[in-house]
Design an enzyme around this catalytic site. Structure first.
Site, PDB file in Angstrom:
ATOM      1  N   LYS A  21      -2.178 -12.167  -8.829  1.00 17.18           N
ATOM      2  CA  LYS A  21      -1.357 -11.398  -8.659  1.00 17.18           C
ATOM      3  C   LYS A  21       0.844 -12.237  -9.173  1.00 17.18           C
ATOM      4  O   LYS A  21       0.937 -13.770  -7.832  1.00 17.18           O
ATOM      5  CB  LYS A  21      -0.587 -10.819  -7.268  1.00 17.18           C
ATOM      6  CG  LYS A  21       0.882  -9.562  -8.064  1.00 17.18           C
ATOM      7  CD  LYS A  21       0.926  -9.201  -6.565  1.00 17.18           C
ATOM      8  CE  LYS A  21       1.650  -8.290  -6.769  1.00 17.18           C
ATOM      9  NZ  LYS A  21       2.357  -7.188  -5.725  1.00 17.18           N
ATOM     10  N   LYS A  41      -2.503  -9.090 -12.689  1.00 15.47           N
ATOM     11  CA  LYS A  41      -1.017  -8.952 -13.362  1.00 15.47           C
ATOM     12  C   LYS A  41       0.320  -9.314 -12.754  1.00 15.47           C
ATOM     13  O   LYS A  41       0.117 -10.873 -12.094  1.00 15.47           O
ATOM     14  CB  LYS A  41      -0.626  -7.793 -11.313  1.00 15.47           C
ATOM     15  CG  LYS A  41       0.561  -7.536 -11.360  1.00 15.47           C
ATOM     16  CD  LYS A  41       1.163  -6.532 -10.141  1.00 15.47           C
ATOM     17  CE  LYS A  41       1.964  -5.572 -10.143  1.00 15.47           C
ATOM     18  NZ  LYS A  41       2.076  -4.936  -8.164  1.00 15.47           N
TER      19      LYS A  41
END
Length: 336
Positions: A205, A260
């Site tokens: 992330k 992400k």
């Protein structure tokens, strides 16, 4: 005299042959996009029979629990296999220690129970992170200097995960990026007898600029202010580090791996899938969604064609599935 290419002086292999007709293009297609590749993020808020539009994410709403259940019924009917829940926490229950995150009667916990009661077939995932619950909008507990404390945060994430497990969740998805949280959560779930509860780790992330509309949606943007999350989310310049993060999380007990944001990190998705062969997912985040919506509103793009092409790109890069705010709309496009 040199004969023209069309007259026969050409290699025996013509790659365009297989592109000539629709049927042969389908027969040689390497990747495919199906409804069962899609996961719909949902924002849940307090209230009854309430739907609140999110200005920065046209078409997406903050829904009360009863509306979430109805939405899940619709999504299940479309063939979408799973949803992921994000809470809009009322300001009055936010705190420095994020204790609302593990409240057994909290908003997410009640929503899990309500969905599994009425639509047991749909998979329910939940975000495991503290930013909806902290007064400062960070994903963890902070010390006096404002530094996010790793191990104390993991203790709270374990409590949060167990409260979701007891409510009936199918998958917990830690998005906090604290070191060691997968091991802590896995050991706690095993100890409590939740042997088959799956962990989808946000292993890579990034500290991205694409998250703005999401932070508006869950109400953490104001709390975060001008602070950032660079001390725990990944540097967008790095990919080898993402491989190390994924390796640690797999070793600690993750069942699935998440990257992400999505589009700017297709190379990361590919590297992780190739390296580990694990179930690999991408999150097409709020900023990506908002850009498409803005361009479509101005008539600059063919929204349907562009979105479906982008989602297919995730599959080509190695994704088993995609979390996308377009899931419901894409499902209707795929199976009209």
């Amino acid at each position: 005299m040199v004969k023209s290419l069309e007259s026969g002086c050409y290699p025996s292999t013509r790659l365009r042959r297989m592109r000539t007709d629709s049927f042969s293009r389908i027969l040689m297609r390497e990747s495919s996009l199906n409804v069962d590749d899609l996961i719909q993020p949902l924002f849940v808020r307090e209230g009854d029979n309430t739907a609140e539009p999110i200005q920065s994410m046209p078409g997406i709403e903050r829904l009360s629990v009863d509306r979430i259940v109805s939405k899940c019924q619709d999504l299940h009917h479309l063939g979408i296999p799973s949803v992921v829940l994000f809470p809009v926490t009322p300001p009055e229950v936010k705190s420095d220690d994020a204790r609302e995150s593990w409240n057994p009667n909290g908003l997410v916990q009640r929503t899990i129970f309500a969905i599994k009661d009425k639509v047991p077939e749909i998979g329910v995932m939940t975000d495991i992170a503290l930013d909806p619950y902290t007064l400062n909008g960070q994903d963890g507990l902070v010390n006096e200097s404002g530094y996010v404390m790793n191990d104390r945060t993991v203790e709270v994430l374990i409590r949060q995960s167990l409260s979701h497990a007891r409510a009936g969740v199918d998958v917990v998805a830690p998005s906090d990026m604290m070191d060691g949280r997968i091991r802590g959560i896995r050991e706690a779930l095993e100890h409590e007898g939740f042997y088959n509860l799956r962990i989808l780790s946000y292993a890579a992330k990034y500290a991205s600029s694409y998250y703005g509309p999401f932070r508006d949606a869950v109400g953490s943007a104001t709390n975060l202010g001008k602070s950032n999350k660079s001390s725990y989310q990944m540097d967008p310049a790095n990919v080898e580090e993402a491989l190390r993060e994924a390796a640690f999380d797999i070793h600690e007990g993750a069942d699935m791996i998440m990257v992400k944001p999505g589009m700017p990190y297709l190379d990361v998705i590919w590297r992780i899938r190739e390296a580990f062969g694990m179930p690999t997912f991408a999150y097409q985040v709020s900023g990506e969604y908002a850009m498409f919506k803005a361009a479509a509103k101005n008539g600059w793009i063919d929204e349907q064609a562009l979105v479906l092409e982008t989602l297919l790109g995730f599959k080509r890069a190695g994704c088993h599935g995609v979390l996308t705010y377009y899931a419901e709309q894409a499902a209707r496009w795929i199976n009209p």
